[in-house]
Design an enzyme around this catalytic site. Structure first.
Site, PDB file in Angstrom:
ATOM      1  N   GLN A   1      11.542  70.269  24.803  1.00 20.99           N
ATOM      2  CA  GLN A   1      10.712  71.187  24.676  1.00 20.99           C
ATOM      3  C   GLN A   1      10.821  72.598  26.092  1.00 20.99           C
ATOM      4  O   GLN A   1      10.982  72.135  26.901  1.00 20.99           O
ATOM      5  CB  GLN A   1       8.942  70.084  24.988  1.00 20.99           C
TER       6      GLN A   1
ATOM      7  N   SER B   1       8.887  75.381  30.505  1.00 24.48           N
ATOM      8  CA  SER B   1       9.327  75.229  32.267  1.00 24.48           C
ATOM      9  C   SER B   1       9.668  76.676  32.578  1.00 24.48           C
ATOM     10  O   SER B   1      11.212  76.098  32.144  1.00 24.48           O
ATOM     11  CB  SER B   1       9.267  74.604  32.962  1.00 24.48           C
TER      12      SER B   1
ATOM     13  N   GLU C   1       1.217  66.575  24.443  1.00 29.27           N
ATOM     14  CA  GLU C   1       1.623  65.846  25.201  1.00 29.27           C
ATOM     15  C   GLU C   1       0.663  64.550  26.379  1.00 29.27           C
ATOM     16  O   GLU C   1       1.472  64.020  26.835  1.00 29.27           O
ATOM     17  CB  GLU C   1       2.398  66.801  26.327  1.00 29.27           C
TER      18      GLU C   1
ATOM     19  N   GLU D   1      -2.949  67.614  41.195  1.00 27.62           N
ATOM     20  CA  GLU D   1      -2.870  68.490  41.092  1.00 27.62           C
ATOM     21  C   GLU D   1      -3.670  69.278  40.232  1.00 27.62           C
ATOM     22  O   GLU D   1      -5.022  70.119  40.467  1.00 27.62           O
ATOM     23  CB  GLU D   1      -2.173  69.527  42.481  1.00 27.62           C
TER      24      GLU D   1
END
Ligand SMILES: Cc1cc2nc3c(=O)[nH]c(=O)nc-3n(C[C@H](O)[C@H](O)[C@H](O)COP(=O)(O)OP(=O)(O)OC[C@H]3O[C@@H](n4cnc5c(N)ncnc54)[C@H](O)[C@@H]3O)c2cc1C
Length: 405
Positions: free
Chosen positions: A125, A128, A244, A372
């Site tokens: 994948q 990023s 995911e 976060e």
């Protein structure tokens, strides 16, 4: 819900268990996984697929069995119980395949899906980038259409798990910088062996090397390899991210760390600690044990919802967040109890030592959405708190990039 197997589930469990027993040697054990060989891992997945135990919840026309999430969960439980290593093509099954099922052409489905389930092809994948992870829509890898209608790709991805072994990847690119950042994206299937693709492995603090930098230098992708419409890549990516979330946290009824094994360590070693430290160790264990039970039952609740046809909601984010924390707390406690022995002592559900596991787990608090970011999702979507200010909403990607955002 009723936690016991229904008669059908019990029959399925018995079938899976006897398959695993019968093929013990070929399926191997988690203890061999450190130096695992991808040829052996591919063969292992093909064996399981041919027996009907991979892609159980996928539609039959996509190469799956049209089965239930509960059947898949039983396979996962039985594999864990027997110490059988996980499947190599987990990213393909959990993220890339569902994206092809929902957004691919009939031709792509025909060419890719069954081979993916058998691990004839391994998938990765490619989302990023060095300057876009949590803020995925800020990505810069460019796809430009040439005169022949093909797409030419330039840019860089990073943290791409399994890219060094992958045959194909799903690649998110920017095709239009002159619209808002979420709008100008398009997704493709990329052949990882195509000219212009360079994969450079990265070394992790655990000593392993599971992920990579990937460079695209004028790589040509035919338009027939597009997934979804031009400019609709964000919606396509949401399918991947939803899957995911389910794979990493949602369906999870186990935190992947043996609570029982840590209990054994507590019982064996607690007498070696000072009285004050004994009290702390008991409290730490109690807290992590309660958390692991909470996660298991929340996971069951989610499985029930999914098996009744509902989509996974924000509770999948809570499952991943809480599961990662409990796993890290347990690994930290085991290392504190064992001291130097943590370098060698096995975790009980795999070949890895407690020290290895302690080094791997912080990555889980980042992969697939950082802690976060998951807190933000829970705050906004579960608790209804005011959303974060989004100053970039009305700007084009080109304006944001020029402002250095
Ligand atoms: C083990 C592992 C495997 C991975 N595999 C893949 C893969 O196969 N394919 C792929 O594409 N990517 C993969 N990734 C990358 C992963 O998706 C990103 O690392 C992740 O999305 C975070 O992005 P980042 O690293 O750029 O950190 P950043 O987004 O730069 O975050 C840096 C810090 O800022 C915090 N932060 C960011 N935004 C906010 C916000 N809005 N509010 C509060 N805090 C914020 C983060 O929580 C973090 O602490 C993998 C990562 C890991 C660790």
């Amino acid at each position: 819900m009723d936690f016991d197997d229904t008669p059908d589930e019990a029959a399925w469990r018995a079938k899976v268990r006897s398959f695993i027993e019968e093929h013990r040697d070929q399926l191997g054990s988690r203890a061999d996984q450190r130096g695992f060989d991808d040829t052996v891992s591919r063969q292992r997945q093909a064996l399981m697929y041919d027996a009907g135990y991979v892609g159980v919840t996928w539609p039959v026309e996509a190469g799956g069995r049209g089965g239930t999430p509960m059947q898949q969960s039983i396979i996962d439980q039985e594999m864990a119980r027997a110490g059988v290593p996980g499947l190599i093509n987990l990213i393909g099954i959990g993220m890339c395949g569902p994206t092809v099922i929902y957004h691919g052409s009939d031709d792509q489905k025909e060419r890719y899906l069954k081979r993916l389930l058998r691990a004839d092809d391994i998938w990765c994948q490619l989302f990023s980038e060095p300057a876009s992870g949590s803020d995925l829509a800020a990505l810069r890898t460019k796809a430009v259409r040439d005169d022949e209608g093909n797409w030419r790709i330039s840019g860089q991805k990073v943290w791409t798990t399994l890219a060094h072994l992958a045959d194909y990847g799903i690649l998110l690119t920017r095709t239009d910088p002159d619209v808002a950042k979420h709008r100008g994206l398009t997704m493709f299937v990329v052949d990882m062996k195509a000219p212009g693709v360079t994969v450079r492995p990265l070394r992790q603090m655990s000593g392993g090397s599971d992920f990579n930098e990937v460079f695209f230098d004028d790589v040509v992708i035919p338009d027939s390899e597009r997934l979804g419409d031009v400019g609709d890549g964000w919606r396509t990516a949401l399918t991947t991210l939803m899957s995911e979330r389910m794979t990493l946290g949602g369906g999870g009824t186990s935190i992947g760390v043996s609570v029982e094994r840590v209990a054994e360590h507590v019982a064996e070693r607690i007498g070696e600690l000072s009285e004050a430290r004994q009290a702390l160790a008991r409290q730490d264990f109690g807290r992590a044990y309660v958390a692991s039970l909470g996660i298991r039952y929340t996971g069951y609740r989610l499985l029930t919802a999914v098996s009744q046809g509902q989509l996974p909601g924000p509770e999948a984010s809570a499952g991943k967040l809480a599961g990662t924390k409990a796993a890290r707390d347990l690994a930290d406690l085991a290392v504190r109890l064992l001291g130097d022995d943590a370098v060698y002592a096995g975790t009980g559900d795999g070949g890895v030592s407690w020290q290895d596991l302690q080094a791997v787990l912080p990555g889980m608090a980042i992969a697939g959405g950082t802690d976060e970011v998951l807190h933000n999702i829970i705050g906004e979507r579960v608790l209804g708190l005011p959303p974060e200010p989004r100053a970039d909403k009305d700007k084009t990607f080109r304006e944001l990039a020029a402002a250095g955002a």
